[in-house]
Design a protein around this motif. Structure first.
Motif, PDB file in Angstrom:
ATOM      1  N   ILE A   7       0.868  -1.174   0.000  1.00 54.34           N
ATOM      2  CA  ILE A   7       0.000   0.000   0.000  1.00 54.34           C
ATOM      3  C   ILE A   7       0.903   1.222   0.000  1.00 54.34           C
ATOM      4  O   ILE A   7       1.651   1.444   0.947  1.00 54.34           O
ATOM      5  CB  ILE A   7      -0.931   0.005   1.230  1.00 54.34           C
ATOM      6  N   LYS A   8       0.849   1.985  -1.076  1.00 58.34           N
ATOM      7  CA  LYS A   8       1.709   3.154  -1.190  1.00 58.34           C
ATOM      8  C   LYS A   8       1.120   4.337  -0.436  1.00 58.34           C
ATOM      9  O   LYS A   8      -0.082   4.545  -0.413  1.00 58.34           O
ATOM     10  CB  LYS A   8       1.896   3.541  -2.658  1.00 58.34           C
ATOM     11  N   THR A   9       2.015   5.110   0.162  1.00 58.58           N
ATOM     12  CA  THR A   9       1.611   6.351   0.811  1.00 58.58           C
ATOM     13  C   THR A   9       1.414   7.428  -0.250  1.00 58.58           C
ATOM     14  O   THR A   9       1.832   7.266  -1.410  1.00 58.58           O
ATOM     15  CB  THR A   9       2.693   6.830   1.799  1.00 58.58           C
ATOM     16  N   ASN A  10       0.804   8.526   0.141  1.00 57.21           N
ATOM     17  CA  ASN A  10       0.664   9.650  -0.788  1.00 57.21           C
ATOM     18  C   ASN A  10       2.021  10.166  -1.223  1.00 57.21           C
ATOM     19  O   ASN A  10       2.199  10.585  -2.370  1.00 57.21           O
ATOM     20  CB  ASN A  10      -0.171  10.763  -0.160  1.00 57.21           C
ATOM     21  N   ALA A  11       2.995  10.139  -0.324  1.00 54.41           N
ATOM     22  CA  ALA A  11       4.340  10.590  -0.679  1.00 54.41           C
ATOM     23  C   ALA A  11       4.921   9.711  -1.786  1.00 54.41           C
ATOM     24  O   ALA A  11       5.545  10.214  -2.729  1.00 54.41           O
ATOM     25  CB  ALA A  11       5.243  10.569   0.549  1.00 54.41           C
ATOM     26  N   ALA A  12       4.717   8.398  -1.707  1.00 54.62           N
ATOM     27  CA  ALA A  12       5.207   7.494  -2.752  1.00 54.62           C
ATOM     28  C   ALA A  12       4.516   7.775  -4.081  1.00 54.62           C
ATOM     29  O   ALA A  12       5.147   7.737  -5.145  1.00 54.62           O
ATOM     30  CB  ALA A  12       4.996   6.046  -2.333  1.00 54.62           C
ATOM     31  N   ARG A  13       3.247   8.089  -4.040  1.00 54.41           N
ATOM     32  CA  ARG A  13       2.518   8.413  -5.272  1.00 54.41           C
ATOM     33  C   ARG A  13       3.060   9.697  -5.920  1.00 54.41           C
ATOM     34  O   ARG A  13       3.163   9.795  -7.133  1.00 54.41           O
ATOM     35  CB  ARG A  13       1.028   8.537  -4.986  1.00 54.41           C
ATOM     36  N   VAL A  14       3.411  10.681  -5.093  1.00 56.16           N
ATOM     37  CA  VAL A  14       3.995  11.921  -5.621  1.00 56.16           C
ATOM     38  C   VAL A  14       5.343  11.618  -6.264  1.00 56.16           C
ATOM     39  O   VAL A  14       5.646  12.107  -7.356  1.00 56.16           O
ATOM     40  CB  VAL A  14       4.138  12.985  -4.511  1.00 56.16           C
ATOM     41  N   LEU A  15       6.164  10.805  -5.606  1.00 59.86           N
ATOM     42  CA  LEU A  15       7.460  10.435  -6.185  1.00 59.86           C
ATOM     43  C   LEU A  15       7.270   9.714  -7.513  1.00 59.86           C
ATOM     44  O   LEU A  15       8.015   9.964  -8.470  1.00 59.86           O
ATOM     45  CB  LEU A  15       8.241   9.563  -5.205  1.00 59.86           C
ATOM     46  N   ASP A  16       6.287   8.826  -7.593  1.00 58.42           N
ATOM     47  CA  ASP A  16       5.986   8.143  -8.854  1.00 58.42           C
ATOM     48  C   ASP A  16       5.658   9.161  -9.948  1.00 58.42           C
ATOM     49  O   ASP A  16       6.187   9.092 -11.056  1.00 58.42           O
ATOM     50  CB  ASP A  16       4.788   7.199  -8.700  1.00 58.42           C
ATOM     51  N   ARG A  17       4.772  10.080  -9.622  1.00 53.06           N
ATOM     52  CA  ARG A  17       4.330  11.080 -10.591  1.00 53.06           C
ATOM     53  C   ARG A  17       5.505  11.938 -11.075  1.00 53.06           C
ATOM     54  O   ARG A  17       5.562  12.339 -12.232  1.00 53.06           O
ATOM     55  CB  ARG A  17       3.239  11.954  -9.986  1.00 53.06           C
ATOM     56  N   LEU A  18       6.454  12.228 -10.176  1.00 50.86           N
ATOM     57  CA  LEU A  18       7.609  13.056 -10.536  1.00 50.86           C
ATOM     58  C   LEU A  18       8.747  12.258 -11.164  1.00 50.86           C
ATOM     59  O   LEU A  18       9.760  12.825 -11.556  1.00 50.86           O
ATOM     60  CB  LEU A  18       8.120  13.788  -9.287  1.00 50.86           C
TER      61      LEU A  18
END
Length: 81
Positions: A7-18
């Motif tokens: 389960i990814k955190t919101n921070a991990a999702r931001v890193l993915d997007r960037l």
């Protein structure tokens, strides 16, 4: 074979997007000891290589997300600026 779910955190999702590379590491959480040093030992990293994500609700501008080194404390005055 047992499925392994992450389960990814919101921070991990931001890193993915960037497009920023990172590594998630699973460990057994001890709610009585959440110190960076303990977590670092469990995942095999020095504390200065761990980061924590903190959500803070401001009184005027809503929610803020802070990502700081796990060994540091959040500076609320700096965040307010």
């Amino acid at each position: 074979m047992r499925a392994h779910w992450v389960i990814k955190t919101n921070a991990a999702r931001v890193l993915d997007r960037l497009g920023i590379k990172y590594e998630l590491r699973a460990y057994e959480v001890d709610p009585d000891d959440l110190s960076a040093e303990t977590v670092a030992t469990k995942v095999g990293l020095p504390p200065e290589q761990l980061f924590k994500t903190l959500a803070v609700e401001g009184d005027r501008n809503g929610l803020y997300l802070a990502v700081i080194p796990a060994s540091e404390e959040l500076d609320f005055k700096a965040l307010a600026r």
